[in-house]
Design an enzyme around this catalytic site. Structure first.
Site, PDB file in Angstrom:
ATOM      1  N   PHE A 190       0.809  -1.227   0.000  1.00 26.85           N
ATOM      2  CA  PHE A 190       0.000   0.000   0.000  1.00 26.85           C
ATOM      3  C   PHE A 190       0.836   1.268   0.000  1.00 26.85           C
ATOM      4  O   PHE A 190       0.401   2.308  -0.467  1.00 26.85           O
ATOM      5  CB  PHE A 190      -0.925   0.015   1.226  1.00 26.85           C
ATOM      6  N   GLY A 254      -2.852 -13.773  -4.133  1.00 21.07           N
ATOM      7  CA  GLY A 254      -1.422 -13.774  -3.805  1.00 21.07           C
ATOM      8  C   GLY A 254      -0.875 -15.179  -3.630  1.00 21.07           C
ATOM      9  O   GLY A 254       0.207 -15.508  -4.117  1.00 21.07           O
ATOM     10  N   SER A 271       5.505  -7.219   4.153  1.00 18.41           N
ATOM     11  CA  SER A 271       6.108  -7.455   5.464  1.00 18.41           C
ATOM     12  C   SER A 271       6.992  -8.703   5.430  1.00 18.41           C
ATOM     13  O   SER A 271       6.823  -9.588   4.585  1.00 18.41           O
ATOM     14  CB  SER A 271       5.022  -7.642   6.522  1.00 18.41           C
ATOM     15  N   THR A 272       7.915  -8.763   6.371  1.00 18.52           N
ATOM     16  CA  THR A 272       8.780  -9.941   6.493  1.00 18.52           C
ATOM     17  C   THR A 272       7.944 -11.182   6.786  1.00 18.52           C
ATOM     18  O   THR A 272       8.215 -12.266   6.261  1.00 18.52           O
ATOM     19  CB  THR A 272       9.818  -9.701   7.597  1.00 18.52           C
ATOM     20  N   GLU A 292      11.295  -7.808  -1.300  1.00 16.36           N
ATOM     21  CA  GLU A 292      11.583  -6.486  -0.734  1.00 16.36           C
ATOM     22  C   GLU A 292      10.727  -6.369   0.527  1.00 16.36           C
ATOM     23  O   GLU A 292       9.549  -6.041   0.465  1.00 16.36           O
ATOM     24  CB  GLU A 292      11.221  -5.390  -1.742  1.00 16.36           C
ATOM     25  N   ALA A 486      16.134   6.812  -1.751  1.00 10.83           N
ATOM     26  CA  ALA A 486      17.080   6.139  -2.643  1.00 10.83           C
ATOM     27  C   ALA A 486      16.878   6.582  -4.092  1.00 10.83           C
ATOM     28  O   ALA A 486      15.767   6.868  -4.518  1.00 10.83           O
ATOM     29  CB  ALA A 486      16.892   4.626  -2.543  1.00 10.83           C
TER      30      ALA A 486
END
Length: 535
Positions: A190, A254, A271-272, A292, A486
């Site tokens: 998001f 997903g 999220s991890t 990521e 970045a």
């Protein structure tokens, strides 16, 4: 870049069940004259959430809400699993044509996508601001990143390739051939609902891949609007729209993408916790993944630092996007000799941060994306207090419509306090006091994630120790600039629980291609390995 929710299902259920009554009672924002500009993006009250060359969708209808006032914007009909299946078949079929187009010609299509985005940059940036909650200038800046990556990918289309290597055998050529992987599945979060798709999409297309996108369930209008812009370019060039397909959906879509052997590379931003589940599903089928995930990023300020650089850097990196960037500064480590001075200056700056509607040009700080994030913010503040933290400023939910919380600074915690080691996707800055360089570097590296890191110093020896093997273990290692912001020309990504993936610049294109080592014998002899001879 990163879903905070404990499971995709939580986010999915939240998106579809959030405020069902208010949607009926207050009417949709898209019908109000103030938001008529949404129609310039081809949006309406009800929007199809599937694109595979044609628009459709017959799954669950979800309502998108504005985080600044929790009012409903418009509705999107998500994909069913049957529609996912149809879409993946059409996308793979489209690859057969796309792969045959020379790379520089593919680059020309990507150039046109960049130009089409340029024409809609302000209105699309406004949608990001309205639906995600980030301030308008950041919304526009996010679309600009997609444009910039398109420009980068155009140049790349005339440069990608492998070397000709020296062969030890006479009359032989040894070359590296790079080919597209095929179909790239892209699951985005998001907090960057345009840019992260853009990084993946532009590079993947140039490399000869087709794309299937599943955006975050809470930013479906942005996914639809971006796909309409891209689809128009493809259709204008008489190319199959399925080259850039989209299926809006939740955990069911997903999971299908993660398990599907026809998805040659799955790029997942989130999220991890969810990323680990995705990674295991992809690994189960020996698929390729680009992850990521989270970041628990630190700025380290040494006694010789220029505090006129430190203060704005720390403020920008900790309160920007209301603390919802993957590169947000969550830990600020200050040398003991300057600790009190810096805390005082940053606290003063925090009080001057202009909080308001994200689309107001003077606003610097908007709402959190969801009500769940507000709850996570309150829980983290409470845990920090219980673990010995002192509240310098903030700590409260703001008394106004929308998901607004005060930007918060907490001092006095141990460097290894459980809450300090937890990535909470909210604007809380933990300030830690250190004595030595060795200690500070160790603290930077002791968290599970390894995304971004930064030191402020004038000591050149220290700079190179920081960049070296015993310095930062992150994918982004900065000096005298903050952890966020970045550039697209460098490879973006991190180590450890951040996932190891790299997107955008440098040689990130290699993640979207497969390498073959090719030996060509153009002589009449056949020298065999290990000196074997056939008489």
């Amino acid at each position: 870049k990163w879903l905070l929710n404990e499971h995709m299902n939580l986010l999915y259920n939240f998106a579809s069940s959030h405020h069902p009554q208010s949607a009926a009672m207050s009417g949709l924002l898209i019908n109000q004259p103030k938001y008529a500009w949404l129609k310039e993006l081809g949006l309406s009250e009800d929007n199809p959430g599937v694109y595979n060359g044609s628009w459709g969708g017959s799954g669950e209808v979800v309502t998108s809400y504005c985080p600044a006032n929790n009012e409903p914007i418009a509705r999107v009909t998500q994909a069913t699993l049957a529609e996912y299946e149809e879409t993946i078949q059409k996308t793979r079929e489209a690859w057969k044509m796309w792969a045959d187009i020379p790379a520089p010609k593919r680059g020309e299509i990507v150039r046109q996508i960049g130009d089409a985005l340029r024409k809609k940059i302000n209105v699309l940036g406004s949608l990001v601001s309205l639906e995600m909650g980030k301030i308008y200038v950041e919304g526009v800046g996010e679309v600009q990143e997609y444009v910039d990556v398109c420009d980068y990918a155009v140049g790349l289309s005339r440069m990608i390739g492998g070397p000709i290597l020296p062969s030890e055998r006479p009359g032989h050529a040894l070359i590296e051939q790079w080919n597209p992987v095929g179909l790239v599945g892209i699951i985005t979060a998001f907090n960057f609902p345009v840019a992260v798709y853009g990084w993946n999409n532009a590079i993947a297309l140039t490399c000869g891949n087709v794309c299937l996108w599943k955006g975050a369930p809470t930013t479906p209008l942005t996914s639809v609007a971006v796909t309409k812009i891209v689809a128009e370019v493809l259709e204008k060039n008489n190319l199959p729209g399925a080259i850039c397909s989209m299926t809006c959906g939740g955990a069911d879509i997903g999971t299908a993408m993660a398990k599907d052997e026809r998805v040659d590379l799955l790029s997942f931003t989130g999220s991890t916790h969810v990323g680990k589940m995705v990674a295991m599903m992809v690994q189960e089928r020996f698929g390729r993944k680009l992850l990521e995930l989270g970041g628990n990023n630190a700025i380290i300020v040494f006694e010789d630092a220029d505090l006129n650089l430190v203060v704005p850097s720390a403020v920008f990196a900790s309160v920007g996007t209301a603390g919802q960037r993957c590169t947000t500064t969550r830990r600020l480590m200050l040398h003991e000799s300057i600790h009190d001075t810096v805390v005082e200056r940053i606290a003063k700056a925090y009080k001057q941060v202009r909080i308001g509607d994200p689309w107001d040009p003077s606003t610097l700080y908007g709402p959190l994306h969801t009500k769940q994030a507000v709850e996570q913010y309150l829980a983290a503040v409470e845990q920090a207090k219980q673990q010995g933290g002192t509240l310098v400023c903030g700590g409260k939910v703001m008394d106004r419509p929308g998901n607004y919380v005060e930007p918060t600074i907490i001092t006095g915690l141990a460097h290894d306090a459980p809450i300090v080691h937890t990535e909470t996707f909210v604007p809380i800055l933990y300030v830690l006091k250190f004595k030595t360089e060795e200690e500070a570097f160790a603290w930077n590296n002791e968290v599970q994630q390894g995304l971004s890191s930064s030191i402020f110093t004038k000591d050149m020896g220290r700079v190179f120790r920081w960049l070296g093997p015993k310095g930062s273990d992150c994918g982004i290692v900065n000096v005298n600039i903050p952890t966020s912001g970045a550039e697209i020309g460098g490879a973006f990504g991190g180590e450890k629980h951040t996932g190891g993936g790299r997107e955008s610049g440098s040689d990130s294109w290699k993640q979207y291609m497969r390498r073959s080592t090719c030996t060509i014998n153009y002589s009449k002899d056949l020298p065999l390995a290990q000196g074997i001879k056939f008489e």
